[in-house]
Scaffold this active site. Sequence first.
Site, PDB file in Angstrom:
ATOM      1  N   CYS A 191     -17.618   6.334  27.697  1.00  0.00           N
ATOM      2  CA  CYS A 191     -16.293   6.454  27.070  1.00  0.00           C
ATOM      3  C   CYS A 191     -16.411   6.620  25.552  1.00  0.00           C
ATOM      4  O   CYS A 191     -17.247   5.999  24.912  1.00  0.00           O
ATOM      5  CB  CYS A 191     -15.472   5.206  27.394  1.00  0.00           C
ATOM      6  SG  CYS A 191     -13.862   5.164  26.606  1.00  0.00           S
TER       7      CYS A 191
ATOM      8  N   GLU B 289       9.503   6.603   3.469  1.00  0.00           N
ATOM      9  CA  GLU B 289       8.803   7.020   4.689  1.00  0.00           C
ATOM     10  C   GLU B 289       9.300   8.414   5.073  1.00  0.00           C
ATOM     11  O   GLU B 289      10.477   8.725   4.934  1.00  0.00           O
ATOM     12  CB  GLU B 289       9.096   5.982   5.793  1.00  0.00           C
ATOM     13  CG  GLU B 289       8.891   6.417   7.215  1.00  0.00           C
ATOM     14  CD  GLU B 289       7.430   6.715   7.586  1.00  0.00           C
ATOM     15  OE1 GLU B 289       6.523   5.954   7.218  1.00  0.00           O
ATOM     16  OE2 GLU B 289       7.231   7.750   8.253  1.00  0.00           O
TER      17      GLU B 289
ATOM     18  N   CYS C 162      -6.769   2.439   6.203  1.00  0.00           N
ATOM     19  CA  CYS C 162      -7.576   2.414   7.440  1.00  0.00           C
ATOM     20  C   CYS C 162      -8.757   3.366   7.312  1.00  0.00           C
ATOM     21  O   CYS C 162      -9.439   3.636   8.298  1.00  0.00           O
ATOM     22  CB  CYS C 162      -6.714   2.755   8.656  1.00  0.00           C
ATOM     23  SG  CYS C 162      -5.929   4.350   8.532  1.00  0.00           S
TER      24      CYS C 162
ATOM     25  N   GLN D 267       1.548  -0.906  13.956  1.00  0.00           N
ATOM     26  CA  GLN D 267       0.132  -1.307  14.015  1.00  0.00           C
ATOM     27  C   GLN D 267      -0.253  -1.658  15.444  1.00  0.00           C
ATOM     28  O   GLN D 267       0.530  -2.292  16.161  1.00  0.00           O
ATOM     29  CB  GLN D 267      -0.115  -2.520  13.110  1.00  0.00           C
ATOM     30  CG  GLN D 267       0.184  -2.295  11.632  1.00  0.00           C
ATOM     31  CD  GLN D 267      -0.894  -1.501  10.904  1.00  0.00           C
ATOM     32  OE1 GLN D 267      -1.915  -1.143  11.479  1.00  0.00           O
ATOM     33  NE2 GLN D 267      -0.646  -1.193   9.649  1.00  0.00           N
TER      34      GLN D 267
HETATM   35  N1  SAH Z   1       3.219   0.393   6.443  1.00  0.00           N
HETATM   36  C1  SAH Z   1       3.499   0.710   7.818  1.00  0.00           C
HETATM   37  C2  SAH Z   1       3.095   2.131   8.226  1.00  0.00           C
HETATM   38  C3  SAH Z   1       1.710   2.559   7.872  1.00  0.00           C
HETATM   39  S1  SAH Z   1       1.156   4.034   8.688  1.00  0.00           S
HETATM   40  C4  SAH Z   1       2.895  -0.314   8.747  1.00  0.00           C
HETATM   41  O1  SAH Z   1       2.070  -1.152   8.355  1.00  0.00           O
HETATM   42  O2  SAH Z   1       3.253  -0.306   9.931  1.00  0.00           O
HETATM   43  C5  SAH Z   1       1.507   5.277   7.541  1.00  0.00           C
HETATM   44  C6  SAH Z   1       2.957   5.740   7.547  1.00  0.00           C
HETATM   45  O3  SAH Z   1       3.061   6.778   6.559  1.00  0.00           O
HETATM   46  C7  SAH Z   1       3.453   6.347   8.852  1.00  0.00           C
HETATM   47  O4  SAH Z   1       4.667   5.724   9.221  1.00  0.00           O
HETATM   48  C8  SAH Z   1       3.682   7.821   8.522  1.00  0.00           C
HETATM   49  O5  SAH Z   1       4.780   8.382   9.222  1.00  0.00           O
HETATM   50  C9  SAH Z   1       3.968   7.767   7.033  1.00  0.00           C
HETATM   51  N2  SAH Z   1       3.677   8.976   6.246  1.00  0.00           N
HETATM   52  C10 SAH Z   1       2.692   9.877   6.434  1.00  0.00           C
HETATM   53  N3  SAH Z   1       2.692  10.801   5.456  1.00  0.00           N
HETATM   54  C11 SAH Z   1       3.697  10.481   4.622  1.00  0.00           C
HETATM   55  C12 SAH Z   1       4.193  11.046   3.414  1.00  0.00           C
HETATM   56  N4  SAH Z   1       3.623  12.123   2.878  1.00  0.00           N
HETATM   57  N5  SAH Z   1       5.229  10.461   2.799  1.00  0.00           N
HETATM   58  C13 SAH Z   1       5.818   9.345   3.338  1.00  0.00           C
HETATM   59  N6  SAH Z   1       5.389   8.757   4.486  1.00  0.00           N
HETATM   60  C14 SAH Z   1       4.342   9.309   5.123  1.00  0.00           C
END
Ligand code: SAH
Length: 462
Positions: free
Chosen positions: A90, A345, A417, A295
């Site tokens: 996998c 967002e 990440c 997450q």
């Molecule tokens: N802080 C949140 C999400 C992190 S993931 C948490 O901890 O759950 C990253 C997020 O960035 C996602 O929701 C994705 O849709 C958003 N994202 C990606 N590119 C972006 C951009 N250019 N401008 C604004 N948001 C963006």
Amino acid sequence: MNLNQTRLKLRQNNMTKRTTKQRAFALDDNGRGIVRINEKTVFVDDLLTDEEAEITTTYKYGKLKYATLEKRLTTSPDRVEPKCQYYNSCGGCNLMHLSYSKQLEYKQQKVQNLLHKFAHIDVEVNPTLGMENPYNFRNKIQVPVRLDSNGKIITGFFKKNSHEIIEIDGCLIENKRARPLLNAVKRSMEVFNVLPYDEINHDGILRHIIIRTSLHYDQVMLVLVTTKKDFSKKQGFVGKILEECPQITTIIQNINSEKTNVILGKTEKILHGPGYIKDSILGKDFLISSLSFYQTNPSQTEKLYSVALDEANISKSDTVLDAYSGIGTIGICASTKAQNVTCVEVVSSAVDDAKNNARMNNIKNINFIKDDCTNYIINNKVSFDVVFLDPPRKGSTPDFLNALKEISPKKIIYISCNPVTLSRDLTFLLDKYEIKSVTPVDMFPQSSHVETVVSLELKNLS
Ligand code: SAH
């Protein structure tokens, strides 16, 4: 193929093979053993630091193509027997053969190495915050559905370095409540003759099954990714799944008719329940819809956010920006400490979820903006005292980071990440900001991925 046939084939392809005894001196960023052969760096699967092994290297026109492990000659004290029967084939996990305490050390070292390599940053990285039980943590599974060569419906994961699916009966990192649901969907497909997607002929109905489970509430979401909106057996098919699994609180049909590897399409239909599930983080409730990011390791998310909030040290007079805010989780958790919070967002369903979440938690000092973060910060030039930024794997942009420096928040908390894009992005900030702490958090046990919180403080340049 016998040995002579193999030799002949290799000659025809101008390939040569050589087997030599080697020792791994470290692990690479993907958890593979690193060895040096003829002054070349070579990466070998399933080989730990200090282990010796017979390695076969394959050369084409004299150039090294790949290296495979023939036989391990010594065994590291850090090696453990992987608990998963599918581990060798996998493509999901890649560190299950390393003891968990060493996985945590590896991730700390990985962050340290990559910060040095890509940003010449040499700060002490804190120990990785791990899990007590690093199994059954994933709250989301997404599995492709296909027919095998015998006409049997199979669900599974992609094989290592391939697009081939291996059938999997159970996964040790997924939430235990997910598997019975997946099996019920398969049974209902058989009964109602709902065909899996056929990638070659771009035919069939069901492409993917996604299951999201709430950690704190008895709620489960099932997403059926289909090639078309309507299919004749739908009513009975969904009815049988619900009859077998009344614990499913919502079912969503996502329609993806494109020839693509992207899993989700843009249109959706709610087939059962409210279209979202609820979970909670640090005492706040969150509604999560199918297209929004959430997450995947919920208990570790609490540790991640706790580190981020502690480092931010927000006071009641502070204004806060939560950039890349998803469904508003960080912003909402920060709001009770701050004067006000702005969340930015780009995905509109996530912004809708975020607004509902603020309402549900009775939070008034927060506002949500649906925009690209770079556009927002360049066009608005509003100043903030504390900024959280939590971009996707590709990181942020130079324009965002330069604009951020102009508005000069006293604290920046970068959650990442991907330590490579994190390192790159930090280089834009370090003339004005000082790194106060770097803390890896293990959101992805058994794999080489790592999440990192970096706390930055505005330098006193006067
Ligand atoms: N802080 C949140 C999400 C992190 S993931 C948490 O901890 O759950 C990253 C997020 O960035 C996602 O929701 C994705 O849709 C958003 N994202 C990606 N590119 C972006 C951009 N250019 N401008 C604004 N948001 C963006």
